[in-house]
Design a protein around this motif. Structure first.
Motif, PDB file in Angstrom:
ATOM      1  N   ILE A 213       0.806  -1.215   0.000  1.00 51.36           N
ATOM      2  CA  ILE A 213       0.000   0.000   0.000  1.00 51.36           C
ATOM      3  C   ILE A 213       0.846   1.275   0.000  1.00 51.36           C
ATOM      4  CG2 ILE A 213      -1.999  -1.099   1.080  1.00 51.36           C
ATOM      5  CD1 ILE A 213      -1.081   0.099   3.741  1.00 51.36           C
ATOM      6  N   TYR A 214       2.156   1.152  -0.025  1.00 51.66           N
ATOM      7  CA  TYR A 214       2.996   2.335  -0.094  1.00 51.66           C
ATOM      8  C   TYR A 214       4.365   1.957  -0.644  1.00 51.66           C
ATOM      9  CZ  TYR A 214       5.440   0.721   4.115  1.00 51.66           C
ATOM     10  OH  TYR A 214       6.178  -0.022   5.015  1.00 51.66           O
ATOM     11  N   GLU A 215       5.109   2.978  -1.093  1.00 50.97           N
ATOM     12  CA  GLU A 215       6.465   2.797  -1.578  1.00 50.97           C
ATOM     13  C   GLU A 215       7.418   3.306  -0.493  1.00 50.97           C
ATOM     14  OE1 GLU A 215       9.954   2.165  -3.047  1.00 50.97           O
ATOM     15  OE2 GLU A 215       8.144   1.350  -4.002  1.00 50.97           O
ATOM     16  N   LYS A 216       8.233   2.402   0.060  1.00 49.77           N
ATOM     17  CA  LYS A 216       9.084   2.727   1.200  1.00 49.77           C
ATOM     18  C   LYS A 216      10.040   3.870   0.918  1.00 49.77           C
ATOM     19  CE  LYS A 216      12.284   0.605   4.510  1.00 49.77           C
ATOM     20  NZ  LYS A 216      12.985  -0.650   4.892  1.00 49.77           N
ATOM     21  N   SER A 217      10.656   3.884  -0.255  1.00 46.49           N
ATOM     22  CA  SER A 217      11.652   4.916  -0.557  1.00 46.49           C
ATOM     23  C   SER A 217      11.033   6.306  -0.685  1.00 46.49           C
ATOM     24  CB  SER A 217      12.403   4.561  -1.851  1.00 46.49           C
ATOM     25  OG  SER A 217      11.520   4.555  -2.955  1.00 46.49           O
ATOM     26  N   ALA A 218       9.704   6.363  -0.893  1.00 48.16           N
ATOM     27  CA  ALA A 218       9.028   7.657  -1.023  1.00 48.16           C
ATOM     28  C   ALA A 218       8.562   8.208   0.323  1.00 48.16           C
ATOM     29  CB  ALA A 218       7.833   7.527  -1.961  1.00 48.16           C
ATOM     30  N   LEU A 219       8.735   7.450   1.404  1.00 44.45           N
ATOM     31  CA  LEU A 219       8.221   7.882   2.701  1.00 44.45           C
ATOM     32  C   LEU A 219       8.883   9.153   3.247  1.00 44.45           C
ATOM     33  CD1 LEU A 219       7.545   4.579   4.703  1.00 44.45           C
ATOM     34  CD2 LEU A 219       5.880   6.255   3.885  1.00 44.45           C
ATOM     35  N   PRO A 220      10.224   9.273   3.244  1.00 45.46           N
ATOM     36  CA  PRO A 220      10.820  10.492   3.834  1.00 45.46           C
ATOM     37  C   PRO A 220      10.292  11.792   3.234  1.00 45.46           C
ATOM     38  CG  PRO A 220      12.497   8.811   3.550  1.00 45.46           C
ATOM     39  CD  PRO A 220      11.271   8.287   2.865  1.00 45.46           C
ATOM     40  N   PRO A 221      10.322  11.967   1.883  1.00 45.48           N
ATOM     41  CA  PRO A 221       9.778  13.223   1.349  1.00 45.48           C
ATOM     42  C   PRO A 221       8.280  13.360   1.563  1.00 45.48           C
ATOM     43  CG  PRO A 221      10.338  11.726  -0.441  1.00 45.48           C
ATOM     44  CD  PRO A 221      10.896  11.131   0.804  1.00 45.48           C
ATOM     45  N   SER A 222       7.558  12.235   1.587  1.00 50.33           N
ATOM     46  CA  SER A 222       6.111  12.284   1.769  1.00 50.33           C
ATOM     47  C   SER A 222       5.732  12.730   3.175  1.00 50.33           C
ATOM     48  CB  SER A 222       5.503  10.905   1.475  1.00 50.33           C
ATOM     49  OG  SER A 222       5.778  10.494   0.157  1.00 50.33           O
ATOM     50  N   ARG A 335       7.349   1.070 -10.262  1.00 55.87           N
ATOM     51  CA  ARG A 335       6.888   1.503  -8.933  1.00 55.87           C
ATOM     52  C   ARG A 335       6.595   2.998  -8.878  1.00 55.87           C
ATOM     53  NH1 ARG A 335       4.916  -1.741  -5.387  1.00 55.87           N
ATOM     54  NH2 ARG A 335       5.737  -0.490  -3.661  1.00 55.87           N
ATOM     55  N   ARG A 336       6.654   3.676 -10.011  1.00 54.75           N
ATOM     56  CA  ARG A 336       6.391   5.114 -10.007  1.00 54.75           C
ATOM     57  C   ARG A 336       4.959   5.420  -9.593  1.00 54.75           C
ATOM     58  NH1 ARG A 336       9.225   6.427 -15.775  1.00 54.75           N
ATOM     59  NH2 ARG A 336      11.395   6.298 -15.104  1.00 54.75           N
ATOM     60  N   GLY A 337       4.023   4.585 -10.043  1.00 52.67           N
ATOM     61  CA  GLY A 337       2.626   4.794  -9.661  1.00 52.67           C
ATOM     62  C   GLY A 337       2.443   4.718  -8.159  1.00 52.67           C
ATOM     63  N   MET A 338       3.057   3.721  -7.519  1.00 57.74           N
ATOM     64  CA  MET A 338       2.927   3.578  -6.076  1.00 57.74           C
ATOM     65  C   MET A 338       3.676   4.687  -5.345  1.00 57.74           C
ATOM     66  SD  MET A 338       1.461   2.058  -3.665  1.00 57.74           S
ATOM     67  CE  MET A 338       0.744   0.665  -4.533  1.00 57.74           C
ATOM     68  N   ALA A 339       4.821   5.125  -5.884  1.00 62.81           N
ATOM     69  CA  ALA A 339       5.551   6.234  -5.260  1.00 62.81           C
ATOM     70  C   ALA A 339       4.720   7.508  -5.295  1.00 62.81           C
ATOM     71  CB  ALA A 339       6.888   6.453  -5.969  1.00 62.81           C
ATOM     72  N   ASN A 340       4.085   7.788  -6.433  1.00 62.90           N
ATOM     73  CA  ASN A 340       3.217   8.956  -6.527  1.00 62.90           C
ATOM     74  C   ASN A 340       1.991   8.807  -5.639  1.00 62.90           C
ATOM     75  OD1 ASN A 340       4.009  11.188  -8.452  1.00 62.90           O
ATOM     76  ND2 ASN A 340       4.402   9.420  -9.760  1.00 62.90           N
ATOM     77  N   ALA A 341       1.469   7.586  -5.524  1.00 62.77           N
ATOM     78  CA  ALA A 341       0.327   7.343  -4.634  1.00 62.77           C
ATOM     79  C   ALA A 341       0.713   7.630  -3.185  1.00 62.77           C
ATOM     80  CB  ALA A 341      -0.160   5.905  -4.779  1.00 62.77           C
ATOM     81  N   THR A 342       1.897   7.184  -2.788  1.00 64.54           N
ATOM     82  CA  THR A 342       2.389   7.452  -1.430  1.00 64.54           C
ATOM     83  C   THR A 342       2.546   8.948  -1.200  1.00 64.54           C
ATOM     84  OG1 THR A 342       3.592   5.337  -1.438  1.00 64.54           O
ATOM     85  CG2 THR A 342       4.262   6.982   0.205  1.00 64.54           C
ATOM     86  N   PHE A 343       3.164   9.622  -2.153  1.00 64.05           N
ATOM     87  CA  PHE A 343       3.411  11.058  -2.031  1.00 64.05           C
ATOM     88  C   PHE A 343       2.104  11.829  -1.875  1.00 64.05           C
ATOM     89  CE2 PHE A 343       4.112  15.269  -3.924  1.00 64.05           C
ATOM     90  CZ  PHE A 343       5.215  15.709  -3.206  1.00 64.05           C
ATOM     91  N   PHE A 344       1.144  11.572  -2.767  1.00 64.46           N
ATOM     92  CA  PHE A 344      -0.112  12.321  -2.718  1.00 64.46           C
ATOM     93  C   PHE A 344      -1.019  11.878  -1.575  1.00 64.46           C
ATOM     94  CE2 PHE A 344       1.007  13.418  -7.134  1.00 64.46           C
ATOM     95  CZ  PHE A 344       0.847  14.800  -7.043  1.00 64.46           C
TER      96      PHE A 344
END
Length: 395
Positions: A213-222, A335-344
């Motif tokens: 349900i999320y992309e781990k590498s996108a968590l810090p900026p998110s 994984r770009r879709g999941m990274a953007n999903a995490t961010f937004f």
């Protein structure tokens, strides 16, 4: 023969590094129209809730509940972008958005408005997750910060005209006509997006994890973005009412100046990120937002309102595209879709929690306290960022 090959190579590289392709123009235009329709409702929905007999608490809930439905749908949207394709997710989201915004014109009670705001959140979660991912697909990797800055300009232009246009139309047309105009803008986005040539689905690249349900590498900026967008929940929901209470004119100029500053920041912030990384842009941008919140908490006159708008625009316009580019920097293409999903998701969570919590704060302590708490939230983001940097350097 060899000379022609040598000449062709630079030409191919130049073509592959091009940002403003046909499809990128279409996604930018589509994003502009859907954001314009959305931004026109931001300052007018609180007024509509007041007309229906709602108080500050209900305003916060109406604004916030929309973001929570978007939040819940974003992980599914991230998976669907890879399994069902960009086109399906984007067009479906836009269609739901058009239906929900148009339905606001037929609302005659708070319950129906709540339900339609939830539906709108579903459409918004699908469409914005998809559009950010589509833009990422189309932008060359080494120019991603710059390209996302240009892509973000479409939303900034909408912000420049949307709130001011919405507030102006409220004095001329009925709320029903206003919301139908917003829906028509969504239809324009739908028609433009149907012409885009989308990335094809790679069936072998679809994630198979059940609870992915999320992309781990996108968590810090998110997470950093969450503390920043909390502030926007207070601005979008209560600043028009707050300025009226204090007898300060020019709220429409606040949104216009904010958007102009946003657009100006996009012209250089992305390039700085590409050249020097997020270290060069995050803290300066966050400090501008912090000062803006302090000014709003004080708000002695219209000039302070205008300065706060400019500072907030430059700050948010610097921070947001840098964090979004950071969130997709280390992820695989599938994984770009999941990274953007995490961010937004964290974007939505910040606005939603901000709107609901600030509604309660306004009810109990008054509007100025909203922006004092928002300033603390920005400070938390700065301190967390410093901790992330220290942790990164020690590992």
């Amino acid at each position: 023969m060899s000379k022609s090959l040598v000449k062709e190579a630079p030409r191919q590289r130049a073509s592959s590094d091009k940002i403003w392709t046909r499809d990128f123009v279409l996604i930018v235009m589509s994003n502009f129209f859907v954001f314009l329709g959305f931004q026109m409702t931001l300052p007018t929905l609180p007024l509509f809730v007041k007309e229906l007999g709602g108080n500050d608490q209900l305003i916060g809930i109406v604004v916030g509940i929309f973001t929570f439905s978007a939040l819940l749908l974003r992980p599914y949207a991230g998976h669907a972008l890879e399994s069902k394709g960009r086109r399906f997710v984007f067009l479906t989201g836009l269609g739901i958005f058009v239906f929900s915004v148009g339905s606001f014109g037929f609302v005659n009670g708070m319950l129906f408005l709540f339900l339609m705001r939830i539906v709108q959140g579903v459409g918004w979660g699908f469409s914005t997750t998809a559009s950010g991912t589509i833009a990422t697909d189309l932008i060359p990797a080494k120019r991603r910060g710059e390209g996302m800055g240009y892509y973000g300009l479409s939303g900034n232009l909408a912000l420049a005209f949307g709130p001011t246009l919405g507030l102006a139309l409220v004095g001329i047309v009925s709320f029903k006509q206003l919301f139908l105009i917003c829906a028509i803008l969504g239809v324009a986005a739908l028609l433009l997006s149907s012409k885009i040539r989308y990335k094809q689905v790679d069936e072998q690249a679809v994630p198979l994890k059940k609870w992915d349900i999320y992309e781990k590498s996108a968590l810090p900026p998110s997470i950093l973005l969450f503390f920043i967008t909390v502030t926007f929940g207070g601005i979008a929901s209560f600043l028009p009412i707050y300025s009226v209470q204090k007898g300060i004119a020019g709220i429409e100029w606040y949104f216009l100046l904010y958007a102009i500053a946003l657009m100006l920041s996009r012209t250089f912030a992305g390039k700085i990120y590409d050249q020097k990384g997020h270290q060069a842009v995050f803290i300066p941008g966050a400090l501008l937002i912090l000062v803006s919140m302090i000014l709003l908490a004080w708000l002695p006159n219209s000039m302070a309102l205008y300065v706060a708008a400019i500072l907030y625009g430059f700050g948010f316009g610097t921070v947001q595209p840098a964090l979004q580019a950071w969130s997709v920097k280390e992820v695989q293409a599938n994984r770009r879709g999941m990274a953007n999903a995490t961010f937004f998701s964290f974007f939505d969570l910040g606005i939603g929690i901000g709107a609901i919590v600030f509604g309660q704060i306004a009810y109990l302590y008054g509007y100025s306290t909203i922006y004092s708490v928002a300033a603390i939230s920005v400070l938390c983001s700065i301190l967390l960022y410093i901790r992330i940097l220290i942790k990164t350097k020690t590992t």
